[in-house]
Design an enzyme around this catalytic site. Sequence first.
Site, PDB file in Angstrom:
ATOM      1  N   HIS A   1     -41.559  -3.232  18.797  1.00 24.17           N
ATOM      2  CA  HIS A   1     -42.301  -1.975  18.904  1.00 24.17           C
ATOM      3  C   HIS A   1     -41.828  -1.220  20.145  1.00 24.17           C
ATOM      4  O   HIS A   1     -41.628  -1.823  21.192  1.00 24.17           O
ATOM      5  CB  HIS A   1     -43.798  -2.268  19.035  1.00 24.17           C
ATOM      6  CG  HIS A   1     -44.638  -1.052  19.260  1.00 24.17           C
ATOM      7  ND1 HIS A   1     -44.960  -0.187  18.243  1.00 24.17           N
ATOM      8  CD2 HIS A   1     -45.199  -0.546  20.394  1.00 24.17           C
ATOM      9  CE1 HIS A   1     -45.700   0.798  18.732  1.00 24.17           C
ATOM     10  NE2 HIS A   1     -45.855   0.608  20.040  1.00 24.17           N
TER      11      HIS A   1
ATOM     12  N   GLU B   1     -26.139  20.741 -10.934  1.00 28.19           N
ATOM     13  CA  GLU B   1     -26.310  19.402 -11.499  1.00 28.19           C
ATOM     14  C   GLU B   1     -26.735  19.509 -12.965  1.00 28.19           C
ATOM     15  O   GLU B   1     -27.697  20.209 -13.286  1.00 28.19           O
ATOM     16  CB  GLU B   1     -27.363  18.617 -10.703  1.00 28.19           C
ATOM     17  CG  GLU B   1     -27.804  17.315 -11.303  1.00 28.19           C
ATOM     18  CD  GLU B   1     -26.656  16.349 -11.589  1.00 28.19           C
ATOM     19  OE1 GLU B   1     -26.584  15.868 -12.736  1.00 28.19           O
ATOM     20  OE2 GLU B   1     -25.855  16.091 -10.674  1.00 28.19           O
TER      21      GLU B   1
ATOM     22  N   CYS C   1     -11.801   4.680   1.483  1.00 29.12           N
ATOM     23  CA  CYS C   1     -12.956   4.620   2.379  1.00 29.12           C
ATOM     24  C   CYS C   1     -12.615   5.071   3.791  1.00 29.12           C
ATOM     25  O   CYS C   1     -13.274   5.940   4.348  1.00 29.12           O
ATOM     26  CB  CYS C   1     -13.509   3.201   2.402  1.00 29.12           C
ATOM     27  SG  CYS C   1     -14.971   3.026   3.451  1.00 29.12           S
TER      28      CYS C   1
ATOM     29  N   GLU D   1       0.843  -1.198   0.000  1.00 27.93           N
ATOM     30  CA  GLU D   1       0.000   0.000   0.000  1.00 27.93           C
ATOM     31  C   GLU D   1       0.874   1.241   0.000  1.00 27.93           C
ATOM     32  O   GLU D   1       1.816   1.340   0.796  1.00 27.93           O
ATOM     33  CB  GLU D   1      -0.924   0.011   1.218  1.00 27.93           C
ATOM     34  CG  GLU D   1      -1.673   1.306   1.467  1.00 27.93           C
ATOM     35  CD  GLU D   1      -2.557   1.732   0.302  1.00 27.93           C
ATOM     36  OE1 GLU D   1      -2.451   2.904  -0.116  1.00 27.93           O
ATOM     37  OE2 GLU D   1      -3.341   0.881  -0.191  1.00 27.93           O
TER      38      GLU D   1
ATOM     39  N   VAL E   1     -18.201  14.715  -9.579  1.00 29.12           N
ATOM     40  CA  VAL E   1     -18.878  14.230 -10.788  1.00 29.12           C
ATOM     41  C   VAL E   1     -18.608  12.748 -11.036  1.00 29.12           C
ATOM     42  O   VAL E   1     -18.852  12.243 -12.131  1.00 29.12           O
ATOM     43  CB  VAL E   1     -18.468  15.061 -12.023  1.00 29.12           C
ATOM     44  CG1 VAL E   1     -18.971  16.491 -11.895  1.00 29.12           C
ATOM     45  CG2 VAL E   1     -16.951  15.040 -12.225  1.00 29.12           C
TER      46      VAL E   1
ATOM     47  N   GLY F   1     -24.775  14.171  -7.171  1.00 33.53           N
ATOM     48  CA  GLY F   1     -24.873  12.772  -6.780  1.00 33.53           C
ATOM     49  C   GLY F   1     -24.744  12.630  -5.281  1.00 33.53           C
ATOM     50  O   GLY F   1     -24.786  13.617  -4.532  1.00 33.53           O
TER      51      GLY F   1
ATOM     52  N   GLY G   1      -7.338   2.536   2.721  1.00 33.99           N
ATOM     53  CA  GLY G   1      -7.673   3.084   1.413  1.00 33.99           C
ATOM     54  C   GLY G   1      -8.528   4.339   1.478  1.00 33.99           C
ATOM     55  O   GLY G   1      -8.610   5.021   2.501  1.00 33.99           O
TER      56      GLY G   1
END
Length: 464
Positions: A443, A206, A43, A35, A271, A185, A41
């Site tokens: 509930h 957009e 995320c 890496e 984009v 997006g 990474g």
Amino acid sequence: MKEISCKLLVVGAGPGGYVCAIRAGQLGVDTVIVEAGKPGGTCLNVGCIPSKALIHAAQEFEKAGHWAARSDVLGIGVENPSLDFAATIAWKDGIVSRLNSGIAGLLKKAKVKYVQGWATFRDGKTVSVETETGEQVIRAETVVIATGSAPVELPFLPFGGPVVSSTEALALRQVPQHLAVVGGGYIGLELGIAFAKLGARVTVVEALARVLPQYDAELVRPVTKRLSALGIEVLTGAKAKGLSAKGDALLVETSDGRDKRIAADRVLVTVGRKPVTAGWGLDQIDLDMAGRFIRIDEQCRTSMRGIYAIGDVTGEPMLAHRAMAQGEMVAEIVAGQRRSWDKRAVPAVCFTDPEIVSVGLSPDEAKALGETRIGIFPFSANGRAMTMQGEDGFVRVVARADNHLVLGIQAVGQGVSELSAAFSLALEMGARLEDIAGTIHAHPTQSEAFAEAALKALGHALHI
């Protein structure tokens, strides 16, 4: 020059790569992972995790301001809420750091060798890695490519200065006064909403007819309503043209052909994302491609024997949990187990306000296959949603008309991301409407809307 050999080499330590390496190590496979940056990474470091931290902080700050203005609603009074954005960023960075360390510890526990540096392929079995201490050559019997994706750059709005991608937006040291978001997006709206709650004046540009075009209009409607309530200006059918000469405004062509100038000290371009297929020697291994992506089969095998590819570099949906599932599968295949990609659905979550969850087929996609039954239950009829002031939204279940097999489940509302597991499980288990309706849902919870939507599709909802 150092040389090491291994059974499995994983290139990229994002969600797919590190999960693949950990699982392989657990199964006794001699594994090396390479890496260039930090483990986790996009995320973990500049995507999913830091953005959700910022979104949460923004939500809490906006909530404090809301109660300061309307203490009569719940009887809660908050005076003069303030924001120390540097402290917010430090908190966000602390979470990322803890998770970085956690992944490093898990790799070590699984006996995976971690090599930090940029890997370049020499051939299908060999890579050279530029490390801080020099070049290191790694030879492997099997290779997994998990190089991920990167933000798409517009030629007329190159990244740099006031123009930022999501990566730089999550590292800002102060909240912009005026933020222009190019691209409506999920990434653009998630960050745009967060910065609006933190005090920025936000405008979304957009090019298509509406924001969040990947979701149907019914799901998006509560989000657009909230955008308006937050004071976010949305320009649809509009095209960004570039920065002003002074770099203090975004130039836009509106849907009616007029030129518009949007004041902005930051322009966030969202984009889309593109696979990272350059810079690591793809030309040296000559893999078959599927457009911009590496072509794979149902076991993530590429066109070259002994080379697998997982995650964003292999195509849509570009989601961390898809990469993780692929990585786990590939590790088990390398270890000699029989596995294939047979997922019925991959859930997608949009962390806007309110949140959107979609699993499986949309109503239109399902109708294209035959007759359907669709049940919708609004959160305005759900007791728990009322107690959370989250009545705006609904749960929707889409099923076949003949045998009631569930084909898709969607929801929009406060905190509905936490329902995604139940939705996915229903599709993976091949649930029918009767299975969902016959399952006792606690509930008072928002999950009751799931059962009620199934009952509605069957023709006898109880609470509406």
